[in-house]
Write an enzyme that holds these catalytic residues in place. Structure first.
Site, mmCIF file in Angstrom:
data_model
loop_
_atom_site.group_PDB
_atom_site.id
_atom_site.type_symbol
_atom_site.label_atom_id
_atom_site.label_comp_id
_atom_site.label_asym_id
_atom_site.label_seq_id
_atom_site.Cartn_x
_atom_site.Cartn_y
_atom_site.Cartn_z
ATOM 1 N N LYS A 8 0.896 -1.303 -0.279
ATOM 2 C CA LYS A 8 0.085 -0.011 0.028
ATOM 3 C C LYS A 8 0.905 1.160 -0.030
ATOM 4 O O LYS A 8 2.163 1.009 0.454
ATOM 5 C CB LYS A 8 -1.193 0.032 1.138
ATOM 6 C CG LYS A 8 -0.522 0.135 2.629
ATOM 7 C CD LYS A 8 -0.087 1.469 3.138
ATOM 8 C CE LYS A 8 0.796 1.383 4.445
ATOM 9 N NZ LYS A 8 1.490 2.594 4.767
ATOM 10 N N ASP A 134 -1.796 -1.776 10.315
ATOM 11 C CA ASP A 134 -2.160 -1.874 8.723
ATOM 12 C C ASP A 134 -2.816 -2.923 8.134
ATOM 13 O O ASP A 134 -3.182 -3.112 6.923
ATOM 14 C CB ASP A 134 -0.883 -1.600 7.868
ATOM 15 C CG ASP A 134 -0.320 0.022 8.067
ATOM 16 O OD1 ASP A 134 -1.114 0.818 8.331
ATOM 17 O OD2 ASP A 134 0.768 -0.030 7.995
HETATM 18 O O1 C5P Z 1 0.184 -1.768 14.996
HETATM 19 P P1 C5P Z 1 1.618 -1.743 14.734
HETATM 20 O O2 C5P Z 1 2.121 -2.779 15.438
HETATM 21 O O3 C5P Z 1 1.863 -1.782 13.341
HETATM 22 O O4 C5P Z 1 2.267 -0.251 15.445
HETATM 23 C C1 C5P Z 1 3.730 -0.199 15.381
HETATM 24 C C2 C5P Z 1 3.812 0.956 16.325
HETATM 25 O O5 C5P Z 1 3.656 2.339 15.669
HETATM 26 C C3 C5P Z 1 3.053 0.930 17.648
HETATM 27 O O6 C5P Z 1 3.898 0.196 18.516
HETATM 28 C C4 C5P Z 1 3.093 2.576 18.228
HETATM 29 O O7 C5P Z 1 4.340 2.807 18.612
HETATM 30 C C5 C5P Z 1 3.110 3.030 16.644
HETATM 31 N N1 C5P Z 1 1.541 3.311 16.249
HETATM 32 C C6 C5P Z 1 0.994 4.506 16.698
HETATM 33 N N2 C5P Z 1 -0.309 4.795 16.308
HETATM 34 C C7 C5P Z 1 -0.893 3.981 15.451
HETATM 35 C C8 C5P Z 1 -0.321 2.836 14.658
HETATM 36 C C9 C5P Z 1 1.180 2.913 15.321
HETATM 37 O O8 C5P Z 1 1.332 5.097 17.735
HETATM 38 N N3 C5P Z 1 -2.110 4.349 15.136
#
Ligand code: C5P
Length: 286
Positions: A8, A134
């Protein structure tokens, strides 16, 4: 089962607020692209599932997002066995292109088929939330507004037919570190999200391209920002209608109405970079 896991790009990325749970509320216009990994998912040969790819440094067991998705599917449905996942990796990793999330989303779709659970894509997207922010978008694909952590999805009018030149410079940016550098009250420049959505509805490619922006660009280290801007300049000089960084970077893309110009941009960028791709928008998964 054979699946295509599309990457994406973010046509926009805006950060609205920091939440109590440490995550951030986002507003992003997301677009699937034809650059994709190819996956084969089959019932496991051994007792535990594996995740093998052509990149030796990726985890091969339970720490691979593909296996985390399989575990999340089993936990949520009580169905489905261990699976062996084989990944032909084409999407650069740690690139802001959701390559790992796309693989996880493809495994959820595969498990649904193999186990005969008949869940809808929306139900699979809900399971995907637990694997990564994502993943829900990658389950649905196409063009969508993603809000909240990234899991609240509203399908949008498709990006008009175009060519996308994508370039990943050879450094990676830690997503949590980048989020920690953002002070929401100090964001000066924001994307025109409503304008992009209106331009999508009007089928106005130039209108979309002109309004794209990613607020993470504001918090990049100076020398990283200089490199991102240099890639954008090459894209624009070659005729891109607009260019932006995707996700938490460092990939940069440009939108082109004309294939020859998009190819010319690829050729120019290939003089300095290895990870350069010519692709196109991809539609939603069915
Ligand atoms: O959800 P995911 O593991 O992909 O997110 C990785 C990191 O990115 C999270 O631990 C957080 O620190 C940050 N994040 C965030 N807000 C979001 C998505 C991700 O702060 N909406």
């Amino acid at each position: 089962m054979e699946l295509t896991a599309n990457a994406k790009i973010n046509l926009t990325l805006d950060i609205l607020r920091k939440r109590e749970d440490g995550y951030h509320d986002l507003q992003m216009v997301m677009q699937s692209v034809t650059l994709a990994d190819q996956l084969t998912v089959a019932p496991a040969q051994g007792e535990e599932g594996t995740a093998l790819s052509d990149l030796h440094f990726l985890p091969t067991g339970g720490k691979n997002l593909a296996q985390m998705a399989a575990a999340a599917f089993r936990a949520a449905t009580g169905r489905g066995g261990e699976v062996d996942v084989s990944i032909r990796k084409r999407v650069p990793v740690c690139a802001g292109l959701a390559g790992g999330s796309a693989d996880a989303a493809a495994v959820l779709r595969a498990m649904n088929g193999l186990a005969g659970t008949g869940l809808s894509l929306e139900e699979l997207a809900q399971i995907g939330e637990r694997v990564g922010s994502d993943v829900p978008f990658c389950v649905l694909g196409g063009t969508a507004l993603a809000e909240g952590r990234g899991e609240r999805l509203t399908p949008l009018a498709p990006l008009p037919a175009c060519y996308i030149t994508l370039c990943k410079p050879p450094f990676s940016i830690s997503t949590p570190q980048l989020f920690s550098r953002v002070n929401v009250r100090k964001i000066v420049r924001r994307p025109d999200t409503a304008g992009v959505i209106a331009a999508l509805e009007a089928g106005d490619l130039a209108g979309v391209a002109r309004r794209m922006y990613n607020v993470f660009e504001d918090v990049l280290e100076t020398r990283r920002l200089a490199e991102i801007n240099e890639i954008k300049s090459v894209l624009i000089d070659c005729g891109a209608l607009g260019a932006s960084m995707s996700g938490s970077g460092p990939s940069v893309f440009g939108l082109f109405a004309d294939r020859d110009r998009a190819q010319e941009a690829c050729d120019c960028l290939l003089e300095s970079y290895r990870d350069v791709f010519l692709c196109a928008p991809a539609g939603p998964n069915v």
